[in-house]
Structure formats: structure tokens, C-alpha cells
Design an enzyme around this catalytic site. Structure first.
Site, PDB file in Angstrom:
ATOM      1  N   CYS A   1       0.842  -1.200   0.000  1.00  0.00           N
ATOM      2  CA  CYS A   1       0.000   0.000   0.000  1.00  0.00           C
ATOM      3  C   CYS A   1       0.878   1.252   0.000  1.00  0.00           C
ATOM      4  CB  CYS A   1      -0.930  -0.014   1.210  1.00  0.00           C
ATOM      5  SG  CYS A   1      -1.768   1.545   1.520  1.00  0.00           S
TER       6      CYS A   1
ATOM      7  N   CYS B   1       0.499   3.385   3.153  1.00  0.00           N
ATOM      8  CA  CYS B   1       1.258   2.856   4.294  1.00  0.00           C
ATOM      9  C   CYS B   1       2.730   3.215   4.137  1.00  0.00           C
ATOM     10  CB  CYS B   1       1.085   1.335   4.382  1.00  0.00           C
ATOM     11  SG  CYS B   1      -0.599   0.775   4.710  1.00  0.00           S
TER      12      CYS B   1
END
Length: 465
Positions: free
Chosen positions: A385, A388
Site C-alpha cells: 500500500c 502505508c
């Protein structure tokens, strides 16, 4: 993104005979990768296009209608245009142009396809494509998709671009019957409940498909750094893997990505150096700009794509216009690593001495405890991600600041087989999700905002511990 076709209205005949020999180079310093070619710029003059309209197929491949808002979009015929693109090995060409500047790539594209190529303009920083096209001194066309739900600032920006470059943009619109059916059956904001793909399909993908049916090539503003998890393998030129062109069938459309290898901050240096018009939304914190209901500003610690479809998982932040370039970031799981396209392994993140890696039994035990000895701050994440990845530095710095205090800092990988559990038991909505487990309560408290800088996260912890 609105799809429209435009062309430089400053050119009406062979380049060599139309340009001024006494043209002076612009005083603004140019960046290394945007050095203009040895071709003088066209003077801005008004051209009567009525005699040459028949030379160019309109971007919309449907029959001409008398009620067209922009009939044939003031397109200028290029004397260099070939009737049909010659057979080319585009994989080899992509390698040859791998280290070329965006200006060189743009020039090659316009030279090769003439009137059968157009720039896809979304109303954001991809105005750089239009500036590069102007710098080549060649005729060019521009198109954009008007979804009917763009910001007012974007519509004003379109008008500014047309006036600045003396061009007309032909907008592609969604089918009114399809939009009506979608809204009547599911409401105006169904994408907040069941995802954005259906709405994007009606308002963006299908109009794009119609537009590309009238071309043999198109030019996009895709960059590898826009979405590292899904766009990292974009070539500068390719046979379009998803859409068909004028001749129909697989391989009938070529896709050019001149800024694929250019970083976002270099694009902005170029725009400022060339003093081109900009969408005023950028000054309000918007980076990636789409439809108004699905776009919002981002914070300094957030990735640019986090301002799009923020209620969905990071890996779903694509509208379908460039699906052929999307790398699946969640294809297979082996030994705890996510496999992308069965080859590229995504390394783990949030790896620091002060961050505890929690297993499934570990997080379950933490949930069961009603009287913990110390509070915990835990991030639910997926290593692929990009959002993230964008907050990794802030989270590691926060863990250092909390070292030696009563608060423990941990991480739990919540994708793959763990995702249903995390959604049901840990309030996972999208990645990353941050939870605070209080000392004397079994129910974790979810961090409520998108502000993931160190100070905001520390304020959250201090308010609860």
C-alpha cells in the site's frame, strides 16, 4: 478527467514556411529534460480551418452531428500525417527512448502519428503535456473527459488553457441514458457504498473508449511515481493493451507516456519555469484531481493518490482509464510476502527496533485483555500500500519518541488471509488503520483522521493514555 480534442490553432501549413525565423528563445531557464528542439515556435495567429476540416477525422468516431458543441474541434491538418501508422516494434522503441527527455518523446510521437494522435488532458498537472507539445513546434490535438461532476475550478482551468495555447478542446461526455439509469437506480453517491468502478465506467471509461476509436495513438500523463504499487512499470510507449483505435482490433492503438520516468517534483519545476496556467485547486492542497465528490486535498505526509477515493483500499485507487498499466499488488501470498505479477516481491515496512511485529495470536490476545499492563498503538497495514509506505517515516519516528514511555508501538499485517478478521474484529476500513488499545479497556479506539504526521499521532496518543 474530461476527454477532449484540441489542436494548436497557430499552425496552418508546412512548419518550415509558417514559423518566424526571428523567433527569440524564452528568457525563463529550461530544465535539463525539457530543452526545446531545434525547431522555431509557431506564432500565435488565428487560422481559418474551414477549408481543411475534411482532412482530419474527429476524435469522436461517431457521425458528425449538427448540434455538436465544438464541431471537429478546430483541428489542424498536419502535412506530415501518414494515412496509417507503419508497423513498428514498440517494445524496442520504448527501450531506445528509455533515457530520452519528455520533449524528445513528445516530438517523436507527434512526428510519427500527425493528426491521428491526441493528448489526453485531465485538468491537472498534465498541462505539462500541452506545453511539451507546443515546444516541439508541431501541430497537436488535445481531448478531455467531462464527467459532469468536475470541480468549478477545473472548468475554469480548461478555459484558461484554451486561451493560453490558442486551442479548442473537444470534450467527450458520458451517455445521458446510462447516467440517468445509474442515478435513478442507485442514487447520486452510490460509489461511497459499493465502490467507484461502476460510476467511472459510465462517466469516464466508455466515453474514453469512444474517443480512442477515432485515433491511432494517444498521449497520457502517467508517471511511475504516481502510484508505486500499480504504475511502476509504465513504458514511454507501448501498444495499448486495453483499448482499440481507428482500425479496430488488438494492436490498433499506440499509447505514449512521455513523462513516465519523470518525478512529480520535476514536473512542477518545469511548470513553474515555463509559467503555464495551473488549476487553482493545486494551491488548496489538491495534487491528483478528478471528480469533485471523489477528490480531496492531501496532507504533507500523504501520497498524492490518497486524495482519490479515500474510503477504499489503496490498491483500488484507479478509475480504469489505464487498467492495462496496472500491476496487481495482491495476486499471491507466499511466506508472508505479497507477490506482484507473480514475480516482484514487496518488502515489509515499519521495520524498526521500537516497533513490535504482532502475529494473529498476538493481536487476538491483545484484543482479549481487559486490563492491560500498558497501552498499545498498532497500525494495520499492507506493505504494498503506497499510503502505508508514505507514513512509514512518521510512524517509525513516533515509535522512537514513545520508546521508554508506557506506550508500546506495534504493527499487524492485515491484508490477504488476515483481512476478513481485521475487518470484523479490528475496524479495518482501508490501509493504513491505526488503533489505540487503552490500558483499562478491551475495545480499541480507531484513529479518526487522515493526518498521519508525527505531531498529530502524538496528540492522539497523549489524549488517550
Amino acid at each position: 478527467m474530461a476527454l477532449a480534442v484540441t489542436s494548436s490553432s497557430a499552425i496552418s501549413g508546412p512548419i518550415s514556411s509558417q514559423f518566424s525565423a526571428s523567433y527569440e528563445q524564452p528568457k525563463a531557464p529550461l530544465l535539463g529534460f525539457c530543452q526545446p528542439l531545434d525547431r522555431p515556435y509557431p506564432q500565435r495567429t488565428v487560422v481559418n480551418h474551414s477549408r481543411r476540416r475534411c482532412c482530419v477525422k474527429p476524435l469522436n468516431a461517431e457521425p458528425k452531428r449538427n448540434d455538436s458543441i465544438v464541431p471537429l474541434a478546430a483541428t489542424v491538418a498536419s502535412p506530415e500525417a501518414a494515412e496509417k501508422a507503419e508497423v513498428e516494434n514498440y517494445e524496442r522503441l520504448a527501450k531506445e527512448l528509455e533515457n530520452a527527455s519528455p520533449l524528445e518523446i513528445m516530438d517523436k510521437a507527434l512526428e510519427k502519428f500527425g493528426n491521428d494522435i491526441a493528448i489526453a488532458f485531465s485538468g491537472a498537472e498534465d498541462v505539462a503535456l500541452i506545453e511539451y507539445a507546443r515546444l516541439t513546434g508541431r501541430p497537436f490535438r488535445v481531448f478531455s473527459l467531462d464527467t459532469g461532476r468536475l470541480n468549478p475550478e477545473t472548468y475554469k482551468f480548461f478555459d484558461e488553457v484554451e486561451k493560453h495555447y490558442d486551442i479548442r478542446i473537444e470534450y467527450m461526455f458520458p451517455d445521458a441514458v446510462e447516467v440517468q439509469a445509474l442515478v435513478r437506480s442507485k442514487g447520486l453517491f452510490s460509489f461511497y457504498e459499493d465502490g467507484h468502478q461502476e460510476c467511472c465506467g459510465v462517466r469516464k471509461v466508455r466515453p474514453l473508449r469512444r474517443a480512442l476509436k477515432g485515433l491511432r495513438a494517444w498521449i497520457t500523463g502517467q508517471r511511475k511515481d504516481q502510484s508505486p504499487g500499480t504504475r511502476s512499470e509504465i513504458p514511454v510507449v507501448q501498444v495499448d493493451p486495453s483499448f482499440e483505435g481507428l482500425d479496430g482490433g488488438i494492436g490498433s492503438l499506440v499509447k505514449w507516456n512521455p513523462v513516465a520516468s519523470v518525478r512529480g517534483h520535476d514536473i512542477w519545476k518545469f511548470l513553474r519555469a515555463m509559467n503555464v496556467p495551473l488549476n487553482s485547486l493545486h494551491s488548496q492542497g489538491y495534487v491528483s484531481i478528478g471528480c469533485e465528490p471523489c477528490t480531496r486535498p492531501v496532507l504533507p505526509s500523504q501520497h498524492e493518490r490518497e486524495g482519490r477515493w479515500w474510503w477504499e483500499d489503496a490498491k483500488a485507487k484507479e478509475c480504469g482509464l489505464h487498467r492495462g498499466n496496472i500491476r496487481e499488488a495482491n495476486v499471491d501470498y507466499r511466506n508472508g510476502d505479497v507477490q506482484a505479477n507473480e514475480t516482484a516481491t514487496v518488502p515489509d515496512i515499519f521495520q524498526a527496533q521500537n516497533i513490535v511485529t504482532l502475529s494473529r495470536p498476538g493481536i487476538e490476545n491483545l484484543l482479549k485483555l481487559e486490563d492491560r499492563r500498558e497501552p498499545w498503538l498498532v497500525v494495520l497495514y499492507a506493505p504494498w500500500c503506497q499510503f502505508c509506505q508514505a507514513m512509514e517515516g512518521s510512524y517509525i519516528e513516533l515509535a522512537k519518541k514513545l520508546a521508554g514511555t508506557s506506550v508500546k508501538v506495534g504493527k499487524f499485517r492485515a491484508d490477504g488471509e488476515q483481512k476478513p478478521f481485521a475487518q470484523q474484529e479490528l475496524q479495518l476500513g482501508s490501509f493504513p488503520t491505526i488503533l489505540f488499545f487503552p490500558k483499562h479497556s478491551s475495545r480499541p479506539i480507531k484513529y479518526p483522521t487522515e493526518k498521519r504526521d508525527v505531531d498529530s499521532l502524538m496528540a492522539f496518543v497523549n489524549a488517550l493514555r
